[in-house]
Enzyme design. Structure first.
Site, short mmCIF file in Angstrom:
data_model
loop_
_atom_site.label_atom_id
_atom_site.label_comp_id
_atom_site.label_asym_id
_atom_site.label_seq_id
_atom_site.Cartn_x
_atom_site.Cartn_y
_atom_site.Cartn_z
CG ASP A 194 -16.13 -8.00 29.19
OD1 ASP A 194 -17.43 -8.54 29.15
OD2 ASP A 194 -16.18 -7.46 28.00
CG LEU A 197 -3.71 -13.10 15.83
CD1 LEU A 197 -3.84 -12.75 17.75
CD2 LEU A 197 -3.91 -14.11 15.81
N GLY A 198 -8.20 -10.96 15.81
CA GLY A 198 -9.69 -11.02 15.98
C GLY A 198 -10.20 -9.08 16.58
N GLY A 200 -12.27 -6.94 18.93
CA GLY A 200 -13.46 -7.14 20.12
C GLY A 200 -13.47 -5.39 20.62
N GLY A 201 -14.26 -6.10 21.91
CA GLY A 201 -14.83 -4.21 21.74
C GLY A 201 -14.32 -3.22 22.25
CE LYS A 239 -7.01 -6.67 23.63
NZ LYS A 239 -8.41 -6.64 23.33
N GLY A 245 -10.93 -2.68 20.59
CA GLY A 245 -10.22 -2.61 19.71
C GLY A 245 -10.06 -3.87 18.45
#
Ligand SMILES: *[C@@H]1O[C@H](CO)[C@@H](O)[C@H](O)[C@H]1NC(C)=O
Ligand SMILES: *[C@@H]1O[C@H](CO)[C@@H](O)[C@H](O)[C@H]1NC(C)=O
Ligand SMILES: *[C@@H]1O[C@H](CO)[C@@H](O)[C@H](O)[C@H]1NC(C)=O
Ligand SMILES: *[C@@H]1O[C@H](CO)[C@@H](O)[C@H](O)[C@H]1NC(C)=O
Ligand SMILES: *[C@@H]1O[C@H](CO)[C@@H](O)[C@H](O)[C@H]1NC(C)=O
Ligand SMILES: *[C@@H]1O[C@H](CO)[C@@H](O)[C@H](O)[C@H]1NC(C)=O
Ligand SMILES: *[C@@H]1O[C@H](CO)[C@@H](O)[C@H](O)[C@H]1NC(C)=O
Length: 668
Positions: free
Chosen positions: A479, A359-360, A362-363, A382, A365
């Protein structure tokens, strides 16, 4: 091995002296002590120490002085607590790294504490009676495990005062004040060396003092804990006094080496030289042993060879045991919440973490979409890789706390799993993806309407308020940004990744300040000090307000003619009297002018560089709901930003940005 045999022969046969009256006694070791009532895992060892627990999981042990002690003075119709004083020496020995759960000095109407439980309850209380004022239990805990959010603990090495409840009335990291400098010296309860403790209660002043120190240090002049409390309603006329300890999935051996107690006076000091000190088992298998073995004059070479083989085997045994312990503490944290998934199930759910399910990134993982086979439930998994063991261990402790957070504007953490160096966090699946994608991804044909945007912003604000003020402890998100705002099927905002910044923090070397945050959302003081606060979250939320209203990122490195800093650009539009010119052009005229103005101004108010003038999230929500007027704050912002260069003649209606590189640098 030979040294352990030598040790066995060297054991001192101490005679324990126990005097006979109940309100004044001293044990310089417990060998042949007949005045103790032991239960659970407690036993008196051969060398005369009380071992409350050994390294067996989920056990508890109690050791009480067998006769009750009178603790209430009933003279004038009303009963008041008597003074008491106690000195004891304890030792907590752990093989491996996970030490748990701790021991306590306890005063109780019962010697067995029938409702008590092991693990974090320390054998003092249980789920059925915790916090019940009919317990009449007073305890001073020496706790070596940290369970965030539940027991009012400061860390995994603290001294706490417990009254009828394992939730401490006061908790302090272990240490002592040295006489010379009055400086607090940290003391590790689980260091495997004896620690002396002094507990004194004065009936006159109603002050309870607790001090601890290593054996080499005499009683510190200043106590570690000084707590004013009237123990009269807590005590019954007769109470049993003694010790309790427990293990859970984390284990230690808890020992009491000597003990002195008296009511109505100061307890007699212990003669330290008489105490026998338990040895950690690994000491007997250290490398010194084999060299000593060779030194003994035995002609028989095969005997020596046998010794070496056996010695090596024992070393390997302890090495493996230690490794197993280490792994155990990582795997088996005391967690019921949230659910721990099996790796196999998550592997299946994500089709083996296949690229197509990604799905994506990120910072922290990669995030995969998954479907849990048994329930058919859609989840987002995640995967956080390559963490230091230390980072993960401490973070797993926090998952317990994160997993209990429930709010309609937070993404729910459904569970977790750890495998080797990978930590997998399982979240609710958010079908509409992130706010970032919806605002900026060219592929999304339909732009978010103003109505949707305003509702999303209010939702994010409510979620942050929950983290800051409504959860049992203050959680700083660290964040907040558009890509961490996710949307459910009804287009409600849900904040993701809360608490994750801590993982980053735990994993890093304390000597290098590694700032967690995203450029453009990071307040100037955060990038300077690296210390996140609720006001640095407010700053990030301000940047998000402007981003959503303007449809532009907080910092656009490639905006012509130079970099664009959104805060400065909006300020300049406003100074020129064209505030609404900053609105996202893709909205056309389809927005509520008053709401747009409010969001833009509030964004600037939240992004003020001095943290103390930024509003709290509660205030922000009042502004967004129209319960409070922004006017006063706004004049403040203006005076702060007067220095912004207004010379440029660019129109705010054009998408061409005006620069303020100085403030850009502040954001780094
Ligand atoms: C303590 O033990 C001694 C002998 O072991 C006994 O004589 C004495 O009565 C005991 N004291 C109490 C208070 O039980
Ligand atoms: C702990 O003690 C129990 C009995 O008191 C014993 O059965 C067990 O083997 C001991 N465990 C360890 C690890 O020493
Ligand atoms: C407290 O304990 C008493 C005695 O065990 C019991 O009757 C009472 O219901 C308990 N109170 C609560 C609130 O659990
Ligand atoms: C502290 O102790 C008192 C007993 O005096 C108790 O009623 C109270 O609930 C405890 N907790 C706090 C937070 O004060
Ligand atoms: C938690 O401990 C602190 C001091 O360590 C105390 O001020 C506070 O009242 C305690 N809270 C509860 C809920 O016991
Ligand atoms: C510290 O001061 C206390 C009393 O003030 C005294 O009893 C103790 O011996 C002192 N300790 C040292 C190390 O001087
Ligand atoms: C090993 O040797 C060192 C120095 O020779 C000594 O300090 C240490 O106590 C010894 N350890 C054991 C377990 O004998």
């Amino acid at each position: 091995m030979v040294s352990s045999i030598a040790l066995l022969f060297l054991v001192l046969f101490l005679t324990s002296s126990a005097r006979s009256f109940a309100d004044d006694f001293i044990f310089s070791g417990f060998k042949r002590a007949s005045n103790l009532s032991l239960d659970g895992s407690a036993r008196v060892t051969n060398d005369g120490t009380i071992q409350l627990t050994n390294e067996t999981r989920r056990v508890m042990g109690h050791a009480f002085f067998s006769s009750p002690v009178r603790l209430l003075d009933n003279q004038h119709g009303s009963s008041s607590a008597l003074s008491f004083s106690t000195i004891f020496v304890f030792d907590i020995i752990t093989i491996g790294t996970g030490s748990g759960h701790g021991l306590a000095f306890v005063m109780s109407p019962s010697k067995t504490l029938p409702q008590a439980d092991s693990g974090p309850y320390l054998g003092l209380f249980g789920a059925g009676n915790n916090g019940n004022s009919s317990n009449h239990v007073f305890a001073v805990e020496f706790d070596t495990a940290y369970i965030p959010g539940m027991f009012n603990e400061t860390n995994g090495n603290h001294v706490g005062i417990d009254i009828n409840s394992i939730i401490s009335n006061i908790s302090t990291p272990a240490g002592y004040y040295s006489n010379d400098s009055n400086k607090k010296v940290d003391l590790d309860l689980k260091m495997g060396k004896p620690i002396q403790a002094w507990i004194d209660y004065s009936a006159n002043t109603r002050v309870l003092n607790v001090a601890i120190a290593p054996l080499s240090v005499p009683k510190p002049g200043r106590p570690l804990v000084s707590y004013t409390i009237d123990l009269s309603p807590i005590f019954k006329e007769y109470m049993y006094v003694g010790f309790s300890a427990s293990t859970g999935k984390l284990v230690s051996s808890h020992y009491i080496l000597g003990w002195s107690f008296r009511t109505d006076g100061i307890a007699a000091p212990l003669d330290i030289s008489q105490l026998s000190i338990p040895q950690p088992p690994s000491a007997s298998s250290s490398s010194n042993s084999s060299s000593k073995a060779l030194a003994i004059k035995i002609g028989d070479i095969t005997f020596i060879a046998t010794l070496i083989v056996v010695g090596t085997a024992i070393s390997i045994f302890f090495y493996l045991k230690q490794r197993a312990k280490l792994a155990e503490t990582l795997e088996d944290w005391e967690l019921d919440h949230p659910h721990r998934f099996r790796y196999k199930d998550l592997y299946k759910a994500t089709k083996g973490f296949k690229e197509t399910e990604l799905l994506g990134r990120g910072g922290f993982g990669q995030v995969f979409k998954g479907v849990i086979k048994d329930t058919g439930e859609e989840v987002a998994v995640k995967k956080i890789s390559n963490n230091t063991r230390q980072g993960i261990r401490e973070f797993i402790a926090e998952i317990a706390s994160l997993g209990r957070m429930r709010h309609r504007h937070l993404v729910e953490l459904k569970g977790w799993c750890k495998r080797n160096e990978d930590l997998l966090l399982v979240y609710e699946f958010m079908p509409e993806g992130s706010l970032d994608t919806l605002l900026f991804d060219g592929k999304t044909s339909a732009t978010l309407s103003w109505q949707q945007r305003f509702k999303i912003l209010k939702g994010v604000a409510a979620g942050i308020l929950y983290l800051h003020e409504e959860w049992e402890q203050v959680v700083v998100h660290r964040d907040i940004k558009a890509s961490n705002v996710l949307l459910d099927s009804a287009m409600n905002a849900r904040i993701g990744d809360f608490g994750l910044a801590r993982l980053h923090e735990h994993g890093t070397n304390p000597h290098t300040t590694h700032v967690v945050g995203t450029l453009g959302y990071m307040s100037p003081e955060l990038s300077r000090t690296g210390k996140p606060t609720t006001s640095s979250d407010v700053f990030a939320f301000g940047a998000l307000l402007l981003e959503v209203a303007c449809g532009r990122r907080p910092i656009e490195p490639d905006a012509p003619p130079m970099q664009l800093n959104l805060v400065d650009w909006v300020t300049e539009c406003w100074a020129r009297g064209e505030l609404l010119g900053a609105a996202d052009p893709r909205l056309g005229k389809f927005y509520d002018g008053e709401e747009m103005e409010l969001v833009l101004k509030l964004g600037l108010v939240c992004c003020q560089s001095a943290p103390e003038v930024r509003p709290s999230m509660r205030r922000v929500i009042r502004y967004l709901n129209g319960d409070e007027n922004l006017a006063d704050d706004v004049s403040l912002v203006f005076s702060e930003r007067e220095s912004v260069n207004l010379a440029s003649g660019d129109s705010c209606n054009s998408s061409c940005g005006i620069i303020s590189t100085s403030s850009l640098n502040k954001g780094r």
